[in-house]
Design a protein around this motif. Structure first.
Motif, PDB file in Angstrom:
ATOM      1  N   CYS A  58       0.910  -1.109  -0.142  1.00 46.52           N
ATOM      2  CA  CYS A  58       0.045   0.003   0.036  1.00 46.52           C
ATOM      3  C   CYS A  58       0.836   1.082   0.140  1.00 46.52           C
ATOM      4  O   CYS A  58       1.816   1.232   0.727  1.00 46.52           O
ATOM      5  CB  CYS A  58      -0.903  -0.118   1.311  1.00 46.52           C
ATOM      6  SG  CYS A  58      -2.053   1.369   1.547  1.00 46.52           S
ATOM      7  N   ASN A  60       0.022   4.339   1.096  1.00 45.65           N
ATOM      8  CA  ASN A  60      -0.488   5.111   1.853  1.00 45.65           C
ATOM      9  C   ASN A  60       0.525   5.554   3.188  1.00 45.65           C
ATOM     10  O   ASN A  60       1.527   4.639   2.994  1.00 45.65           O
ATOM     11  CB  ASN A  60      -1.823   4.940   2.680  1.00 45.65           C
ATOM     12  CG  ASN A  60      -2.937   5.234   1.869  1.00 45.65           C
ATOM     13  OD1 ASN A  60      -2.905   5.546   0.607  1.00 45.65           O
ATOM     14  ND2 ASN A  60      -4.169   5.198   2.462  1.00 45.65           N
ATOM     15  N   HIS A  64      -2.134   4.836   8.128  1.00 44.40           N
ATOM     16  CA  HIS A  64      -3.272   4.835   7.125  1.00 44.40           C
ATOM     17  C   HIS A  64      -3.055   3.848   6.235  1.00 44.40           C
ATOM     18  O   HIS A  64      -3.787   4.022   5.011  1.00 44.40           O
ATOM     19  CB  HIS A  64      -3.478   6.352   6.527  1.00 44.40           C
ATOM     20  CG  HIS A  64      -3.615   7.296   7.708  1.00 44.40           C
ATOM     21  ND1 HIS A  64      -4.705   7.800   8.418  1.00 44.40           N
ATOM     22  CD2 HIS A  64      -2.611   8.215   8.092  1.00 44.40           C
ATOM     23  CE1 HIS A  64      -4.272   8.791   9.252  1.00 44.40           C
ATOM     24  NE2 HIS A  64      -3.452   9.103   9.075  1.00 44.40           N
ATOM     25  N   HIS A  66      -3.876   0.628   3.832  1.00 45.85           N
ATOM     26  CA  HIS A  66      -5.327  -0.189   3.572  1.00 45.85           C
ATOM     27  C   HIS A  66      -5.135  -1.437   4.057  1.00 45.85           C
ATOM     28  O   HIS A  66      -5.904  -2.350   4.567  1.00 45.85           O
ATOM     29  CB  HIS A  66      -5.554  -0.200   2.023  1.00 45.85           C
ATOM     30  CG  HIS A  66      -5.906   1.190   1.737  1.00 45.85           C
ATOM     31  ND1 HIS A  66      -5.578   1.861   0.538  1.00 45.85           N
ATOM     32  CD2 HIS A  66      -7.066   2.287   2.285  1.00 45.85           C
ATOM     33  CE1 HIS A  66      -6.020   3.073   0.281  1.00 45.85           C
ATOM     34  NE2 HIS A  66      -6.838   3.439   1.278  1.00 45.85           N
ATOM     35  N   TYR A  67      -3.842  -2.114   3.693  1.00 50.87           N
ATOM     36  CA  TYR A  67      -3.655  -3.702   4.219  1.00 50.87           C
ATOM     37  C   TYR A  67      -2.178  -3.624   4.573  1.00 50.87           C
ATOM     38  O   TYR A  67      -1.333  -2.933   4.008  1.00 50.87           O
ATOM     39  CB  TYR A  67      -3.942  -4.445   3.177  1.00 50.87           C
ATOM     40  CG  TYR A  67      -3.489  -4.209   1.762  1.00 50.87           C
ATOM     41  CD1 TYR A  67      -2.115  -4.350   1.276  1.00 50.87           C
ATOM     42  CD2 TYR A  67      -4.131  -3.037   0.768  1.00 50.87           C
ATOM     43  CE1 TYR A  67      -1.548  -4.018   0.140  1.00 50.87           C
ATOM     44  CE2 TYR A  67      -3.488  -2.674  -0.283  1.00 50.87           C
ATOM     45  CZ  TYR A  67      -2.566  -2.958  -0.777  1.00 50.87           C
ATOM     46  OH  TYR A  67      -2.013  -2.738  -1.962  1.00 50.87           O
ATOM     47  N   MET A  92      -7.866  -2.586   6.604  1.00 48.81           N
ATOM     48  CA  MET A  92      -8.474  -1.239   6.881  1.00 48.81           C
ATOM     49  C   MET A  92      -8.243  -1.139   8.570  1.00 48.81           C
ATOM     50  O   MET A  92      -8.958  -0.547   9.115  1.00 48.81           O
ATOM     51  CB  MET A  92      -9.925  -1.126   6.433  1.00 48.81           C
ATOM     52  CG  MET A  92     -10.177  -1.351   5.217  1.00 48.81           C
ATOM     53  SD  MET A  92      -9.259  -0.094   3.922  1.00 48.81           S
ATOM     54  CE  MET A  92     -10.350   1.284   4.379  1.00 48.81           C
ATOM     55  N   GLU A 115      -4.688  -0.297  -7.795  1.00 44.78           N
ATOM     56  CA  GLU A 115      -4.584   0.840  -6.917  1.00 44.78           C
ATOM     57  C   GLU A 115      -6.095   1.644  -7.267  1.00 44.78           C
ATOM     58  O   GLU A 115      -6.133   2.624  -8.037  1.00 44.78           O
ATOM     59  CB  GLU A 115      -3.585   1.860  -7.139  1.00 44.78           C
ATOM     60  CG  GLU A 115      -3.620   3.022  -5.993  1.00 44.78           C
ATOM     61  CD  GLU A 115      -2.370   3.939  -6.250  1.00 44.78           C
ATOM     62  OE1 GLU A 115      -2.375   5.140  -5.788  1.00 44.78           O
ATOM     63  OE2 GLU A 115      -1.634   3.725  -7.159  1.00 44.78           O
TER      64      GLU A 115
END
Length: 482
Positions: A58, A60, A64, A66-67, A92, A115
């Motif tokens: 991810c 991010n 934060h 997502h996985y 999450m 994505e």
């Protein structure tokens, strides 16, 4: 890429220690896998032993994701594998399973990457990439040629396709790495009124594209070669679709450069050429440089340093191809610039640092202009006279000194302590009027703006530091002057 706040490394054995490490590994262009650990030890063979480790693809920020998967202990070899024990996968932010052991190969050259997301300018989007290995060259570092195919869709802007070829030869932190990429977009809103387009710039059409080539070669720990170029359909493309890259570099690079770092010196050779007419550029075809780092002279108290560079320079102005745009005429010349300085550092009263300096800077120009700045109508839009005056040598002599001292205060208790370092200073500079003034010179960069000066800078440098465990973190670094 590796990020850490503190690193202890033994160059002889190849071993290292760090309290926290953040690595991006797997792909040359974007680093597919991210590995973050609270503590890590590098073994002599290049592998890592880590504690409290997070692995994710991810993009991010760390808080934060997502996985991701999290493990108590990990064993990793960059661009080969990562193995975790006591593993919990998260989606999450919610843990949903447990594995006593989990291993992921980092050298797999195939598979889909997706994505999804939403952007105010793009709308909802899905960026997808299919990657596979074209050629496996083998070897200790698993040299290969890879293919990446992109299929992207943005609800507000339309579809896009792209094709990349990426290669790597040699170890991850050296060797030869690069990629070539072609990307095409059928933009549904190239000139939407909400985009606030500048009427003096180019008119954007719905067929937009980008062609990029990059290559890096580390021939040795001291020798490095870099190649870059990028062809764009318009001057808004990076701003519209590569925002992070645009924030770092408004205009893409286009150059070939070689550099060598020696003991106390460095030199290099570069060629810089504009690839897109809608950018203003200073072409350097070519330009060589040689620097001597500040070093003592024969064990005396005197220190010497120098910077020298020279080559053919050409300044070209942006041409958007719009009928209402007027483009200033390009100009070029040969320029050779060298600066030599000596320093005599010392102290007064046991605490006051005083560093006098003397410097000479000579700059040769193949073409100059007559000094006609007071005559009307003799500039061509870039504040330069129009009358050629032949070659010239500008001589700049500099005298000056800097004096400073440091003081600090400690705040807080032993478990949470802050240190405020204050360094008041005065920097005096005197440069007599040179024999060539800025308006007599073609303007390429800051070298051509140098002129007489007589000033004194008063200032204070501030650092606020905080001790975290065995490391020191800088919370504020400021220079306030007038």
């Amino acid at each position: 890429a590796t990020r850490t706040e503190r690193l202890v490394y033994n160059y002889k054995t190849g071993e290292g220690l760090t309290p926290k490490i953040d690595l991006q590994i797997g792909s040359y262009s974007n680093g597919v896998f991210r590995v973050v650990a609270e503590a890590a030890r590098r073994r002599p063979d290049g592998s890592y032993q880590m504690q409290e480790t997070v692995v994710t693809t991810c993009t991010n920020a760390l808080g934060h994701l997502h996985y991701h998967v999290r493990g108590r202990e990990a064993d990793m070899r960059p661009d080969d594998y990562v193995a975790l024990s006591g593993v919990t996968p998260y989606f999450m932010g919610v843990p949903f399973f447990y594995f006593p052991y989990w291993r992921r190969e980092l050298d797999e050259h195939y598979g889909w990457r997706f994505e999804p997301g939403y952007d105010s300018d793009w709308g909802a989007f899905l960026l997808s990439t299919y990657k596979f290995q074209l050629i496996d060259f083998g070897g200790a570092f698993k040299d290969s040629l890879d293919s990446r195919t992109h299929f992207d869709y943005r609800t507000e802007r339309g579809g896009a396709v792209g094709q990349d070829l990426a290669w790597h030869f040699g170890p991850p932190d050296a060797g030869h790495k690069g990629f070539v990429s072609a990307y095409y977009l059928a933009d549904d809103k190239p000139m939407d009124e909400d985009w606030d387009r500048d009427p003096k710039r180019d008119l954007v059409e719905d067929s937009r594209y980008r062609f990029t080539f990059r290559h890096d070669s580390a021939f040795s720990p001291r020798d490095f070669l870099a190649l870059r170029t990028s062809f764009l359909s318009d001057s808004y493309l990076l701003e519209d679709f590569y925002e992070e890259e645009y924030e770092d570099l408004v205009q893409p690079d286009s150059f070939a450069a070689y550099a060598h770092a020696g003991d106390g010196y460095s030199f290099g050779l570069g060629a810089y050429q504009r690839a897109n007419d809608f950018y203003e550029s200073v072409n350097r075809l070519p330009e060589a440089w040689f620097d001597v780092y500040r070093t003592d002279l024969g064990g005396s108290r005197l220190y010497y340093e120098s910077q020298t560079r020279g080559g053919g320079l050409e300044r070209e102005f942006a041409d958007y191809g719009h009928p209402s745009n007027t483009v200033a005429e390009a100009y070029d010349t040969l320029r050779f610039d060298t600066r030599h300085a000596v320093y005599l550092p010392g102290t007064l009263l046991g605490f006051l640092s005083v560093v006098p300096r003397a410097a000479y800077r000579g700059t040769y120009y193949g073409d100059t202009f007559q000094d006609l700045m007071d005559a009307p109508g003799v500039t061509n839009g870039v504040a330069m006279p129009l009358v050629d005056d032949g070659a010239g040598l500008r001589n700049l002599f500099e005298l000056g000194f800097e004096t400073s001292f440091k003081a600090f205060g400690l705040y807080g208790d032993a478990n949470d302590r802050f240190r405020h370092i204050v360094e008041p200073y005065v920097n005096y500079t005197f440069v007599p009027e040179p024999d060539l003034r800025p308006w007599q010179l073609m303007q390429f960069d800051d070298v051509d703006t140098l002129d007489k000066r007589h000033d004194m800078r008063f200032g204070t440098r501030h650092q606020i530091q905080r001790r975290v465990g065995d490391s020191v973190r800088v919370l504020l670094d400021a220079d306030i002057y007038g």
